[in-house]
Design an enzyme around this catalytic site. Sequence first.
Site, PDB file in Angstrom:
ATOM      1  N   CYS A   1      -1.872   2.514   7.088  1.00  0.00           N
ATOM      2  CA  CYS A   1      -1.189   3.711   6.563  1.00  0.00           C
ATOM      3  C   CYS A   1      -2.117   4.920   6.583  1.00  0.00           C
ATOM      4  O   CYS A   1      -2.130   5.725   5.640  1.00  0.00           O
ATOM      5  CB  CYS A   1      -0.648   3.470   5.161  1.00  0.00           C
ATOM      6  SG  CYS A   1       0.712   2.305   5.092  1.00  0.00           S
TER       7      CYS A   1
ATOM      8  N   LYS B   1      -2.715  -2.759  -7.221  1.00  0.00           N
ATOM      9  CA  LYS B   1      -4.111  -2.842  -6.768  1.00  0.00           C
ATOM     10  C   LYS B   1      -5.063  -3.093  -7.931  1.00  0.00           C
ATOM     11  O   LYS B   1      -6.213  -3.485  -7.732  1.00  0.00           O
ATOM     12  CB  LYS B   1      -4.513  -1.559  -6.033  1.00  0.00           C
ATOM     13  CG  LYS B   1      -3.694  -1.271  -4.775  1.00  0.00           C
ATOM     14  CD  LYS B   1      -4.150   0.018  -4.125  1.00  0.00           C
ATOM     15  CE  LYS B   1      -3.182   0.499  -3.061  1.00  0.00           C
ATOM     16  NZ  LYS B   1      -3.155  -0.365  -1.878  1.00  0.00           N
TER      17      LYS B   1
ATOM     18  N   GLN C   1      -7.191   3.582  -4.853  1.00  0.00           N
ATOM     19  CA  GLN C   1      -8.361   2.731  -4.645  1.00  0.00           C
ATOM     20  C   GLN C   1      -9.466   3.069  -5.639  1.00  0.00           C
ATOM     21  O   GLN C   1     -10.133   2.170  -6.166  1.00  0.00           O
ATOM     22  CB  GLN C   1      -8.891   2.888  -3.210  1.00  0.00           C
ATOM     23  CG  GLN C   1      -7.954   2.439  -2.121  1.00  0.00           C
ATOM     24  CD  GLN C   1      -7.689   0.945  -2.128  1.00  0.00           C
ATOM     25  OE1 GLN C   1      -8.467   0.157  -2.634  1.00  0.00           O
ATOM     26  NE2 GLN C   1      -6.556   0.563  -1.553  1.00  0.00           N
TER      27      GLN C   1
ATOM     28  N   ASP D   1      -5.814  11.183  -5.322  1.00  0.00           N
ATOM     29  CA  ASP D   1      -5.200   9.880  -5.100  1.00  0.00           C
ATOM     30  C   ASP D   1      -6.209   8.815  -5.513  1.00  0.00           C
ATOM     31  O   ASP D   1      -7.166   8.554  -4.798  1.00  0.00           O
ATOM     32  CB  ASP D   1      -4.803   9.732  -3.624  1.00  0.00           C
ATOM     33  CG  ASP D   1      -4.278   8.343  -3.292  1.00  0.00           C
ATOM     34  OD1 ASP D   1      -4.168   7.501  -4.210  1.00  0.00           O
ATOM     35  OD2 ASP D   1      -3.982   8.098  -2.108  1.00  0.00           O
TER      36      ASP D   1
ATOM     37  N   HIS E   1      -4.430   8.352   2.951  1.00  0.00           N
ATOM     38  CA  HIS E   1      -3.319   7.419   3.118  1.00  0.00           C
ATOM     39  C   HIS E   1      -2.048   8.219   3.364  1.00  0.00           C
ATOM     40  O   HIS E   1      -1.923   9.360   2.928  1.00  0.00           O
ATOM     41  CB  HIS E   1      -3.186   6.582   1.836  1.00  0.00           C
ATOM     42  CG  HIS E   1      -2.226   5.452   1.893  1.00  0.00           C
ATOM     43  ND1 HIS E   1      -0.864   5.623   1.785  1.00  0.00           N
ATOM     44  CD2 HIS E   1      -2.428   4.113   2.036  1.00  0.00           C
ATOM     45  CE1 HIS E   1      -0.272   4.436   1.843  1.00  0.00           C
ATOM     46  NE2 HIS E   1      -1.188   3.500   2.005  1.00  0.00           N
TER      47      HIS E   1
END
Length: 413
Positions: free
Chosen positions: A371, A233, A210, A207, A130
């Site tokens: 993104c 999220k 998600q 990261d 991302h």
Amino acid sequence: MADGATVSTALDLAAIRAQFPILSRTVNGRPLVYLDNAASAQKPRAVIDALVATMEGGYANVHRGLHTLSNEATEAYEAARETVARFLNAPSPDTIVWTKGGTEAINLVANGLGLSIQPGDEILVSEMEHHSNIVPWHMLREGHGAVLKWIPILDDGTLDMAAYVDLLGPRTRIVAVTHMSNVLGTINPVAEITRLAHAAGARVLIDGCQGAVHAAPDVQAIGCDWYVLTGHKLFGPTGIGALYGTAAALDSLPPYQGGGEMIETVSRDAVTYAKPPHRFEAGTPPVLEAIGLGAALDWLSGFDPAAVQDHEAALYARAMERLHGVNGVRILGQAEGKGAILTFAVDGAHAHDVAQIMDRYGVAVRAGLHCAEPLAKRMGVASSTRASFALYNTLEEADAFADALIRAREFLL
């Protein structure tokens, strides 16, 4: 898991959906089918109620007052930090830093590391990242002479681990990779990525924006130096996220911003800084948002992660089954064990047109570059459409998605 929470090994979808007021609305005269969860998930009643209860009966600034409301707010705020630590299996709440989201958390780390980056130092990122896990490292390239190197992906959307090993070298300082791709759904082998990076003398940022939702993260098992998540999220509010760091990793970073709360003493001639995590939390913090995220994680922790993953996998499988044999629809990323994200391109059609037609049928999907522009170029698409499933989605909604996509394709031919 929250103290005293009962884990459900089976998902009662009707009961789950009843906790999300927005799921009962209609769009364009049709029942809402919300499949934009990778962009932002909807909020359960537990989160809404926690925010309202705090605003109506328990709000005050934290850490600064001795009155009852301040003490109550501080207790709830710090309890939410403990909830994040449990959710990630972090060793201590002191390893959890509040941020306004995943993007700020990555920037916090990048800015701190930038003070020690030397020209020629190498930063490894993957082609599936991302932008929030690309641009901060580009800024170190621009401002400090770092060299950005890219870990390639294979055609099925998996990371090329052999190429990754070859890229690691004596100048590698940082490896920054996603736990789960927001476009492909690929779940990366982050523990192995971390082990290899550490063996090469590099530090690792994961990261997890998600991955924290779908991949049951355990930061101690992963072994990474930093892990990032974002609240919106995870069925929580916007404007809140968290950075996990090992004690050594957080101690190695200078303050990110200056102001109240992040100091020990201030004089005309000097300042001394607080220890982590408060060193990185300047100013009035996101009290309501942190409490809301804590409520979201308490709610989410009431479900068996394996049951949630199985349900989401079944939704993805149903959608894929329905699309089998539909000409002109290209699926991006089919890695084994991937998460429930279905991104696709329709031959001869722009993703925006596809999404707008699907919206006529009440189906909310995301369209564009997501993104992740380097990934789009790698996959050879100018844009794509993404359906992302969550635990409150149903098999009937997977069918509604497929029906809407087929109609959109027919309309655009």
